[in-house]
Design a protein around this motif. Structure first.
Motif, PDB file in Angstrom:
ATOM      1  N   LEU A  37      20.390  -6.555 -57.324  1.00 42.33           N
ATOM      2  CA  LEU A  37      21.634  -6.526 -56.818  1.00 42.33           C
ATOM      3  C   LEU A  37      21.471  -5.722 -55.450  1.00 42.33           C
ATOM      4  O   LEU A  37      20.925  -4.661 -55.353  1.00 42.33           O
ATOM      5  CB  LEU A  37      22.461  -5.585 -57.720  1.00 42.33           C
ATOM      6  N   SER A  38      22.033  -6.304 -54.259  1.00 44.85           N
ATOM      7  CA  SER A  38      22.151  -5.590 -52.901  1.00 44.85           C
ATOM      8  C   SER A  38      23.230  -5.209 -52.929  1.00 44.85           C
ATOM      9  O   SER A  38      24.218  -5.969 -52.722  1.00 44.85           O
ATOM     10  CB  SER A  38      21.637  -6.357 -51.871  1.00 44.85           C
ATOM     11  N   THR A  39      23.697  -3.678 -52.645  1.00 41.98           N
ATOM     12  CA  THR A  39      25.181  -3.335 -52.552  1.00 41.98           C
ATOM     13  C   THR A  39      25.453  -4.051 -51.133  1.00 41.98           C
ATOM     14  O   THR A  39      26.743  -4.253 -50.917  1.00 41.98           O
ATOM     15  CB  THR A  39      25.137  -1.766 -52.589  1.00 41.98           C
ATOM     16  N   GLY A  40      24.828  -3.989 -50.070  1.00 41.36           N
ATOM     17  CA  GLY A  40      25.036  -4.422 -48.736  1.00 41.36           C
ATOM     18  C   GLY A  40      25.471  -5.909 -48.870  1.00 41.36           C
ATOM     19  O   GLY A  40      26.713  -6.156 -48.318  1.00 41.36           O
ATOM     20  N   ASN A  41      24.845  -6.663 -49.637  1.00 39.92           N
ATOM     21  CA  ASN A  41      25.268  -8.116 -49.806  1.00 39.92           C
ATOM     22  C   ASN A  41      26.417  -8.067 -50.520  1.00 39.92           C
ATOM     23  O   ASN A  41      27.462  -9.103 -50.187  1.00 39.92           O
ATOM     24  CB  ASN A  41      24.183  -9.180 -50.491  1.00 39.92           C
ATOM     25  N   LEU A  42      26.635  -7.472 -51.537  1.00 42.27           N
ATOM     26  CA  LEU A  42      27.783  -7.332 -52.577  1.00 42.27           C
ATOM     27  C   LEU A  42      29.013  -7.155 -51.441  1.00 42.27           C
ATOM     28  O   LEU A  42      30.198  -7.558 -51.524  1.00 42.27           O
ATOM     29  CB  LEU A  42      27.560  -6.615 -53.731  1.00 42.27           C
ATOM     30  N   PHE A  43      29.004  -6.106 -50.732  1.00 47.23           N
ATOM     31  CA  PHE A  43      30.088  -5.400 -49.752  1.00 47.23           C
ATOM     32  C   PHE A  43      30.430  -6.556 -48.930  1.00 47.23           C
ATOM     33  O   PHE A  43      31.638  -6.946 -48.826  1.00 47.23           O
ATOM     34  CB  PHE A  43      29.750  -4.452 -49.128  1.00 47.23           C
ATOM     35  N   ILE A 131      14.486  -1.090 -35.064  1.00 45.24           N
ATOM     36  CA  ILE A 131      14.938  -1.704 -33.819  1.00 45.24           C
ATOM     37  C   ILE A 131      14.486  -2.912 -33.490  1.00 45.24           C
ATOM     38  O   ILE A 131      15.227  -3.989 -33.401  1.00 45.24           O
ATOM     39  CB  ILE A 131      14.863  -0.724 -32.723  1.00 45.24           C
ATOM     40  N   LYS A 132      13.218  -3.072 -33.409  1.00 43.58           N
ATOM     41  CA  LYS A 132      12.740  -4.339 -32.991  1.00 43.58           C
ATOM     42  C   LYS A 132      13.078  -5.671 -34.067  1.00 43.58           C
ATOM     43  O   LYS A 132      13.580  -6.804 -33.858  1.00 43.58           O
ATOM     44  CB  LYS A 132      11.291  -4.387 -33.064  1.00 43.58           C
ATOM     45  N   ARG A 133      13.226  -5.082 -35.374  1.00 43.25           N
ATOM     46  CA  ARG A 133      13.191  -6.112 -36.369  1.00 43.25           C
ATOM     47  C   ARG A 133      14.911  -6.363 -36.589  1.00 43.25           C
ATOM     48  O   ARG A 133      15.147  -7.764 -36.544  1.00 43.25           O
ATOM     49  CB  ARG A 133      12.730  -5.638 -37.648  1.00 43.25           C
ATOM     50  N   LEU A 134      15.432  -5.569 -36.611  1.00 42.09           N
ATOM     51  CA  LEU A 134      17.150  -5.700 -36.618  1.00 42.09           C
ATOM     52  C   LEU A 134      17.618  -6.319 -35.546  1.00 42.09           C
ATOM     53  O   LEU A 134      18.475  -7.326 -35.727  1.00 42.09           O
ATOM     54  CB  LEU A 134      17.836  -4.231 -36.995  1.00 42.09           C
ATOM     55  N   THR A 135      17.039  -6.008 -34.418  1.00 39.24           N
ATOM     56  CA  THR A 135      18.143  -6.762 -33.183  1.00 39.24           C
ATOM     57  C   THR A 135      17.218  -8.207 -33.058  1.00 39.24           C
ATOM     58  O   THR A 135      17.533  -9.025 -32.234  1.00 39.24           O
ATOM     59  CB  THR A 135      17.557  -6.100 -31.898  1.00 39.24           C
ATOM     60  N   ASN A 136      16.314  -8.633 -34.086  1.00 37.92           N
ATOM     61  CA  ASN A 136      15.788 -10.003 -33.981  1.00 37.92           C
ATOM     62  C   ASN A 136      16.085 -10.532 -35.490  1.00 37.92           C
ATOM     63  O   ASN A 136      15.264 -11.618 -35.894  1.00 37.92           O
ATOM     64  CB  ASN A 136      14.413 -10.014 -33.853  1.00 37.92           C
ATOM     65  N   ARG A 137      16.931  -9.913 -36.208  1.00 42.22           N
ATOM     66  CA  ARG A 137      17.020 -10.685 -37.680  1.00 42.22           C
ATOM     67  C   ARG A 137      18.295 -11.911 -37.550  1.00 42.22           C
ATOM     68  O   ARG A 137      19.160 -11.715 -36.728  1.00 42.22           O
ATOM     69  CB  ARG A 137      17.637  -9.433 -38.474  1.00 42.22           C
ATOM     70  N   PHE A 138      18.052 -12.730 -38.351  1.00 45.15           N
ATOM     71  CA  PHE A 138      19.099 -13.615 -38.402  1.00 45.15           C
ATOM     72  C   PHE A 138      19.400 -13.822 -40.092  1.00 45.15           C
ATOM     73  O   PHE A 138      18.477 -13.562 -40.918  1.00 45.15           O
ATOM     74  CB  PHE A 138      18.263 -15.077 -37.996  1.00 45.15           C
ATOM     75  N   VAL A 139      20.516 -14.189 -40.270  1.00 43.69           N
ATOM     76  CA  VAL A 139      21.026 -14.229 -41.715  1.00 43.69           C
ATOM     77  C   VAL A 139      22.137 -15.498 -41.866  1.00 43.69           C
ATOM     78  O   VAL A 139      22.507 -16.002 -40.987  1.00 43.69           O
ATOM     79  CB  VAL A 139      21.861 -13.050 -42.253  1.00 43.69           C
ATOM     80  N   CYS A 140      22.005 -16.066 -43.178  1.00 46.16           N
ATOM     81  CA  CYS A 140      22.615 -17.181 -43.362  1.00 46.16           C
ATOM     82  C   CYS A 140      24.014 -16.618 -43.428  1.00 46.16           C
ATOM     83  O   CYS A 140      24.433 -15.649 -44.125  1.00 46.16           O
ATOM     84  CB  CYS A 140      22.208 -17.614 -44.697  1.00 46.16           C
ATOM     85  N   GLN A 141      24.998 -17.115 -43.027  1.00 42.95           N
ATOM     86  CA  GLN A 141      26.620 -16.856 -43.012  1.00 42.95           C
ATOM     87  C   GLN A 141      27.358 -17.224 -44.229  1.00 42.95           C
ATOM     88  O   GLN A 141      28.415 -16.819 -44.643  1.00 42.95           O
ATOM     89  CB  GLN A 141      27.239 -17.642 -41.644  1.00 42.95           C
ATOM     90  N   ASN A 142      26.563 -17.957 -45.204  1.00 44.99           N
ATOM     91  CA  ASN A 142      27.281 -18.147 -46.443  1.00 44.99           C
ATOM     92  C   ASN A 142      27.264 -17.072 -47.361  1.00 44.99           C
ATOM     93  O   ASN A 142      26.180 -16.439 -47.644  1.00 44.99           O
ATOM     94  CB  ASN A 142      26.381 -19.338 -47.074  1.00 44.99           C
ATOM     95  N   LYS A 143      28.483 -16.447 -47.680  1.00 46.48           N
ATOM     96  CA  LYS A 143      28.794 -15.353 -48.414  1.00 46.48           C
ATOM     97  C   LYS A 143      27.887 -15.277 -49.840  1.00 46.48           C
ATOM     98  O   LYS A 143      27.260 -14.419 -50.472  1.00 46.48           O
ATOM     99  CB  LYS A 143      29.959 -14.743 -48.772  1.00 46.48           C
ATOM    100  N   ASN A 144      27.686 -16.464 -50.398  1.00 48.80           N
ATOM    101  CA  ASN A 144      26.809 -16.762 -51.820  1.00 48.80           C
ATOM    102  C   ASN A 144      25.321 -16.864 -51.585  1.00 48.80           C
ATOM    103  O   ASN A 144      24.522 -16.887 -52.561  1.00 48.80           O
ATOM    104  CB  ASN A 144      27.348 -17.804 -52.328  1.00 48.80           C
TER     105      ASN A 144
END
Ligand code: AP5
Length: 237
Positions: A37-43, A131-144
């Motif tokens: 469970l990632s609280t960030g993902n759940l939120f 900073i290097k990692r997060l400003t270069n991070r990509f995520v899937c926009q699908n909430k699930n």
């Protein structure tokens, strides 16, 4: 050790934003069958569904502030009940994050997961690397889905998630300004939580991930932090 050969452990992954907690957690799901469970993902899921809870917490997340403890409440314990009935190892990614959350969790978690051991894995990394990692991070926009990618992943080039085929985007709270703000707040809640663990005599296991590749971090996690020779019959090597 569980009779089927795996340990009943609840790992709490704690550390700065961008230290790779979610990446290791997802590798444990895919490779070892852990429950996460990632609280960030759940939120973020609540925000994207437009639930009342999502509306309540949206502004905090967008500007990189912690969601107040009273809103986090029982959300993790409710999830834990189901997850623990599987008997599999569990990861709480990004929870507890404050002494208030830890206190609330410890009061009742044994009611939900009576035979589970609780362990804290504390990720250590420099601000520069974050900073290097997060400003270069990509995520899937699908909430699930919310799969996370480093910039060099082939999926990022295609702009399409490998797992679900949805579009890959940037997280709103990954702008340089918000990342710096998240890093500014981190020492305060880190110190608060670590002193709580010290007070309660809970051993915090440090995990230095600076400069290690994703594969090496996962390998070290398996070698250094998992009990026994196998998890659910899968060899660590
Ligand atoms: P959350 O989503 O949990 O954010 P965070 O803790 O700030 O952590 P991140 O998701 O940013 O980073 P991560 O450590 O998972 O790194 P990742 O694996 O993605 O929470 C978001 C917000 O929700 C919070 O700001 C707060 O508002 C709220 N919130 C959540 N939980 C809360 C709680 N309990 N209480 C109150 N509020 C709460 O990796 C980062 C990047 O690096 C990726 O691109 C990845 O591919 C790459 N990468 C990973 N490992 C490596 C490596 N070894 N080498 C190179 N690149 C790597």
């Amino acid at each position: 050790m569980h009779q089927d050969g795996y340990s009943k452990i609840i790992f709490s992954f704690f550390g700065p934003p961008g230290s790779g907690k979610g990446t290791v957690a997802e590798m444990c799901v895919q490779g070892l069958g852990f429950k996460v469970l990632s609280t960030g993902n759940l939120f973020r899921k609540h925000i994207s569904l437009g639930t009342d809870f999502g509306k309540l917490i949206k502004d905090y997340i967008d500007i990189g502030k912690l969601v107040p403890d009273e809103f986090v409440g029982n959300i993790v314990l409710d999830w834990l009940k189901d997850a623990a009935s599987s008997g599999m190892p569990i990861i709480l990614d990004g929870y507890p994050r404050t002494s208030g959350q830890a206190e609330h969790f410890f009061k009742t978690f044994k009611d939900f997961a009576p035979d589970y051991e609780f362990r804290v894995i504390y990720f250590i990394i420099s601000d520069e690397e974050v900073i290097k990692r997060l400003t270069n991070r990509f995520v899937c926009q699908n909430k699930n889905c919310q799969a996370v990618y480093p910039p060099f992943a082939p999926a990022v080039k295609k702009g399409i998630c490998d797992l679900c085929g949805e579009k890959i985007v940037r997280r709103k709270d990954d702008s340089v300004e918000v990342v710096k703000d998240r890093l500014r707040q981190y020492p305060r809640y880190k110190d608060d939580l670590l002193s709580y663990y010290k007070k309660t005599d809970l051993l915090v296991e440090s995990f230095d991930v600076e400069g290690k590749s994703i594969e090496n971090v996962f390998k070290s996690f398996k070698e250094d932090y998992l009990n026994g020779d196998s998890i659910n019959g899968i060899d660590k090597e």
